[in-house]
Design an enzyme around this catalytic site. Structure first.
Site, short mmCIF file in Angstrom:
data_model
loop_
_atom_site.label_atom_id
_atom_site.label_comp_id
_atom_site.label_asym_id
_atom_site.label_seq_id
_atom_site.Cartn_x
_atom_site.Cartn_y
_atom_site.Cartn_z
N TYR A 17 0.81 -1.22 0.00
CA TYR A 17 0.00 0.00 0.00
C TYR A 17 0.84 1.26 0.00
CZ TYR A 17 -4.31 -2.52 0.61
OH TYR A 17 -5.38 -3.34 0.40
N TYR A 144 -14.54 -4.61 2.40
CA TYR A 144 -13.15 -5.02 2.20
C TYR A 144 -12.96 -6.44 2.73
CZ TYR A 144 -8.16 -5.50 2.21
OH TYR A 144 -6.90 -5.98 1.98
N ASP A 236 -17.34 -12.42 7.77
CA ASP A 236 -15.91 -12.12 7.80
C ASP A 236 -15.58 -11.39 9.10
OD1 ASP A 236 -13.40 -11.01 7.55
OD2 ASP A 236 -13.68 -10.30 5.50
N LYS A 265 -5.97 -12.00 11.50
CA LYS A 265 -5.54 -10.85 12.32
C LYS A 265 -5.32 -11.18 13.81
CE LYS A 265 -6.55 -7.08 9.30
NZ LYS A 265 -7.58 -7.02 8.29
C1 LIG Z 1 -7.62 -7.38 6.85
C2 LIG Z 1 -8.91 -7.96 6.38
C3 LIG Z 1 -8.94 -9.00 5.44
C4 LIG Z 1 -7.70 -9.52 4.77
O1 LIG Z 1 -6.80 -10.10 5.65
P1 LIG Z 1 -5.24 -10.19 5.23
O2 LIG Z 1 -4.63 -11.07 6.27
O3 LIG Z 1 -4.72 -8.79 5.26
O4 LIG Z 1 -5.18 -10.79 3.87
C5 LIG Z 1 -10.17 -9.54 5.11
N1 LIG Z 1 -11.30 -9.07 5.67
C6 LIG Z 1 -11.31 -8.08 6.57
C7 LIG Z 1 -12.60 -7.63 7.17
C8 LIG Z 1 -10.12 -7.46 6.94
O5 LIG Z 1 -10.13 -6.43 7.80
#
Ligand SMILES: *Cc1c(COP(=O)(O)O)cnc(C)c1O
Length: 423
Positions: A17, A144, A236, A265
């Site tokens: 980024y 996202y 997600d 994460k």
């Molecule tokens: C960060 C994120 C992703 C992607 O995860 P990465 O480990 O960075 O590939 C997918 N969905 C959400 C909601 C996110 O915040």
């Protein structure tokens, strides 16, 4: 000051980024402890964004470090096809106990985007295996879900995805639910219901879009309709999981169950890369067959890394401690008081909060895009004052590690108020 590590970095590294032209301010970090990062000139930064939303209990946590180190000396890696290991079994057992009761199986990958890819492939192939192929996907505007092609396809289209526009698959985008628009969203689901393979959504908070928030009751109603129409749901929780919302999972606010969930994460407390896609028995059974072609042919070299699983086990032990719950509640209360204080300030367009996440939107002439000028001023303003924040256009947000002290939170609030007066 001449900084050798920074110069060496420029010679060889390409950062995420980042427009590398003009990126002369990349900061070499040599050490982390608790909520702090230290650069190679001894300067300390409060990590107010948990290093891209991953760190839960603080940097270099001794408990997690010990457990990963023990695992490293016992079993560092083993192929996960045809083999298994204690950390993966234990982690799946522990995680499933905390999730909605319909979540029954765990599929491991190694980051958030791949957890989403697996979820999408599960949904598409689920319908293929059942002899009723469907390939349209429903997603929220401003979503996202990651940066790989599938994840990009179900995410908001913009400058980042523009070069790949023609290669992204078709998605039906809908607004996030409110009391007022629910009827029109339901009509849209109805219109496409027969072709929809699944609905993917960030529950309660759309992080990358600027911490946009919607209400659990409204999302639950939309989910109930998707369930009624037989549309599979992918929740997600890659960002919101593991306490960020004030509860363990966003699922704990919702009255409906998703079919599939994605995590990454905070899963390992932000120490090791690991992705998880969980699913219901209904999804699993669609692949469970005498026909080998009905298997899910997906895997990564580091699937269920024993080291990452050990880190996740250690992090979840810490997360479930009463002490951590109290820390989270304390951050929630302090954010709430700060929100009250600044809500009516003239420069404040909006303050949003859910749990440990708070976002302040600036009233500013510039556009709210990622590229807007205000963000370019705010970022160094906070860095100079020893605070790591990454504005999203006109929006600054805090996603602190749970170990952050009251004193550091107060310092960040004071500095935000200073910025609101000056910028
Ligand atoms: C960060 C994120 C992703 C992607 O995860 P990465 O480990 O960075 O590939 C997918 N969905 C959400 C909601 C996110 O915040």
């Amino acid at each position: 000051m001449y900084n050798i590590l920074r110069e060496r970095d420029r010679e060889v590294n390409w950062h995420p980024y980042t427009q590398m032209k003009g990126a002369t301010d990349i900061i070499p970090i040599v050490r982390g402890q608790g909520a702090y990062l230290y650069d190679n000139e001894g300067k300390r930064y409060i990590d107010a964004v948990s290093s891209w939303w991953v760190t839960l209990h603080g940097h270099a946590h001794p408990h997690i470090a010990q457990r990963v180190s023990d695992q490293l000396h016992t079993l560092e890696q083993v192929i996960f096809a045809g083999f298994t290991h204690e950390p993966a079994v234990q982690l799946s057992e522990n995680l499933l106990k905390l999730l909605p009761a319909n979540q029954q199986k765990v599929f491991y990958t190694d980051n958030g985007s791949t957890a989403v890819e697996v979820a999408l492939k599960m949904c598409i192939q689920y319908h293929v295996n059942r002899g009723t192929p469907k390939s349209k996907i429903l997603a929220f505007r401003n979503a996202y879900h990651g940066d790989t092609f599938g994840a990009m396809s179900v995410s908001a289209r913009g400058a980042w995805t523009a070069p790949f526009g023609d290669m992204l698959f078709d998605v039906v985008f809908i607004d996030t639910p409110t009391v007022d628009n629910l009827e029109s969203l339901i009509q849209k689901v109805d219109l496409h219901a027969d072709e929809l393979a699944c609905f993917i959504y960030e529950p309660l908070i759309q992080g990358a879009a600027g911490m946009l928030m919607h209400h659990p009751e409204d999302l639950s109603r939309l989910m109930a309709y998707c369930r009624h129409k037989g549309v599979l749901m992918i929740q997600d929780e890659i960002f919101v999981g593991f306490g960020r919302t004030g509860k363990l999972f966003a699922a704990d606010y919702l009255s409906e169950y998703p079919d599939i969930m994605c995590f990454s994460k905070g899963l390992t407390g932000g120490t090791m890369p690991l992705g998880v896609t969980t699913c219901s028995d209904v999804v699993y059974q669609a692949f469970y067959s005498d026909d080998k072609r009905q298997a899910l042919y997906h895997g990564h070299s580091f699937t269920a890394s024993p080291l990452a699983c050990a880190a996740a086990l250690a992090s979840m032990e810490l997360l479930l401690k009463a002490e951590t719950t109290a820390r989270i509640a304390r951050i929630v209360a302090k954010h709430r008081a700060f929100k009250e204080e600044i809500t009516s300030w003239p420069k404040v367009k909006d303050v949003r909060q859910r749990g440990t996440i708070i976002a302040i939107e600036w009233n500013h002439m510039e556009s709210t895009s990622y590229f807007s000028k205000l963000g370019e001023v705010l970022y160094p303003f906070f860095l100079e004052r020893g605070i790591l924040l990454r504005p999203l256009g006109n929006i600054i947000y805090l996603v602190p590690p749970y170990c952050i002290s009251d004193c550091d939170l107060d310092y960040i609030y004071v500095t935000i108020k200073e910025a609101l007066k000056l910028l």
